[in-house]
Design an enzyme around this catalytic site. Structure first.
Site, mmCIF file in Angstrom:
data_model
loop_
_atom_site.group_PDB
_atom_site.id
_atom_site.type_symbol
_atom_site.label_atom_id
_atom_site.label_comp_id
_atom_site.label_asym_id
_atom_site.label_seq_id
_atom_site.Cartn_x
_atom_site.Cartn_y
_atom_site.Cartn_z
ATOM 1 N N TYR A 112 44.452 141.031 82.451
ATOM 2 C CA TYR A 112 44.412 141.294 81.011
ATOM 3 C C TYR A 112 43.546 140.262 80.294
ATOM 4 C CZ TYR A 112 46.064 141.649 76.180
ATOM 5 O OH TYR A 112 46.126 141.762 74.817
ATOM 6 N N ASN B 102 39.579 149.265 69.394
ATOM 7 C CA ASN B 102 40.934 148.702 69.396
ATOM 8 C C ASN B 102 41.770 149.151 70.588
ATOM 9 O OD1 ASN B 102 43.621 147.771 68.083
ATOM 10 N ND2 ASN B 102 43.898 149.968 68.373
ATOM 11 N N ARG C 100 49.294 153.721 66.939
ATOM 12 C CA ARG C 100 50.355 152.717 66.997
ATOM 13 C C ARG C 100 49.756 151.333 66.768
ATOM 14 N NH1 ARG C 100 52.869 151.998 72.859
ATOM 15 N NH2 ARG C 100 53.584 150.121 71.795
ATOM 16 N N ASP D 176 40.556 160.340 76.319
ATOM 17 C CA ASP D 176 40.777 159.332 77.347
ATOM 18 C C ASP D 176 39.493 158.513 77.442
ATOM 19 O OD1 ASP D 176 41.089 157.791 79.588
ATOM 20 O OD2 ASP D 176 41.702 159.430 80.913
ATOM 21 N N ALA E 258 41.247 138.366 81.570
ATOM 22 C CA ALA E 258 39.853 138.502 82.015
ATOM 23 C C ALA E 258 39.159 139.620 81.243
ATOM 24 C CB ALA E 258 39.800 138.786 83.515
ATOM 25 N N ALA E 259 39.859 140.732 81.046
ATOM 26 C CA ALA E 259 39.267 141.847 80.306
ATOM 27 C C ALA E 259 38.989 141.454 78.861
ATOM 28 C CB ALA E 259 40.201 143.056 80.355
ATOM 29 N N GLY F 96 42.489 154.133 69.443
ATOM 30 C CA GLY F 96 43.898 153.767 69.602
ATOM 31 C C GLY F 96 44.617 153.700 68.272
#
Length: 241
Positions: free
Chosen positions: A152, A89, A17, A62, A154-155, A14
């Site tokens: 979110y 990240n 950005r 991906d 939880a992840a 990632g």
């Protein structure tokens, strides 16, 4: 930034950005060689590649697809010959109260924010030798919970659990595993509405939002030799929220 990174080989996911981009640029500026990936923003990827110059790679991938994770690991083997640090990240945000969440939204967030961390780490394990590091980017929201963001948080809490377990599993191989838990950051891509940003700033001890570069500094500290006896830790970079 001098994080003892000269000559190191990093994979940062990632990277076009936010925290990822700040990490890639700081690592390259410190003398590291970097492979990074992006999902769909071709313009941002081209701009980053032009700024980095030769010796670095910006790869489209991906990370929810195991075959793309394997291909990214193969790029690191070909371009760098191995890895000194893996920075997980890449991630997506998610909003929605529990009664509104469907399976698709749950899977979208858990797939990239947690499962992809496992898949890519597994794919890169053979590239990480003694003295190398894994740095997982979680979120300080996982430590306190946020209404309307259960999938979110939880992840990201799962990322922290994965970090703690892997530090014990990979410790005998002298591979360190740590996490960074950022708070709410300034963003030029999708900024918070001013009233929300002001409210969040008032909630922090420092009275402001964070900057991606400040999180990148923590990431690169954990990735480099200065953190050589640090593993299983979570650095919370949230301004004291």
């Amino acid at each position: 930034m001098d994080a003892a990174l000269a000559g190191k080989r990093l994979l940062v996911t990632g990277g076009t950005r936010g925290v990822g981009r700040a990490t890639v640029l700081a690592a390259a500026g410190a003398g590291a060689r970097v492979v990074t990936c992006y999902h769909h923003d071709e313009a941002a990827a081209a701009a980053l590649a032009a700024r980095l110059g030769p010796g670095h790679r910006v790869v489209k991938a991906d990370l929810t697809r195991p075959e793309d994770a394997a291909r990214l690991a193969a790029e690191c083997r070909t371009e760098l010959g191995g890895l000194d640090a893996l920075v997980n990240n890449a991630g997506v945000d998610g909003h929605g109260r529990l009664e509104e969440l469907d399976d698709g939204e749950w899977s979208r967030v858990l797939g990239l924010d947690l499962t992809a961390v496992f898949v890519l780490t597994q794919a890169c394990l053979h590239l990480l030798g003694p003295g190398s590091a894994i740095v997982n980017v979680a979120a300080s929201a996982a430590l306190r919970g946020v209404p309307g963001r259960s999938h979110y948080t939880a992840a990201k809490a799962g990322v922290l659990g994965l970090t703690r377990s892997l530090c014990k599993e990979l410790g005998p191989r002298r591979v360190r595993v740590n996490a960074v838990a950022p708070g709410v950051l300034e963003s030029d891509g999708d900024p918070l509405p001013p009233p929300v940003a002001e409210r969040v700033a008032r909630m922090t001890a420092l009275g402001r939002l964070g900057r991606p570069e400040e999180v990148a500094a923590a990431v690169l500290y954990l990735a480099g030799d200065l953190a050589g006896y640090l593993t299983g830790a979570t650095l919370t970079v949230d301004g004291g929220i």
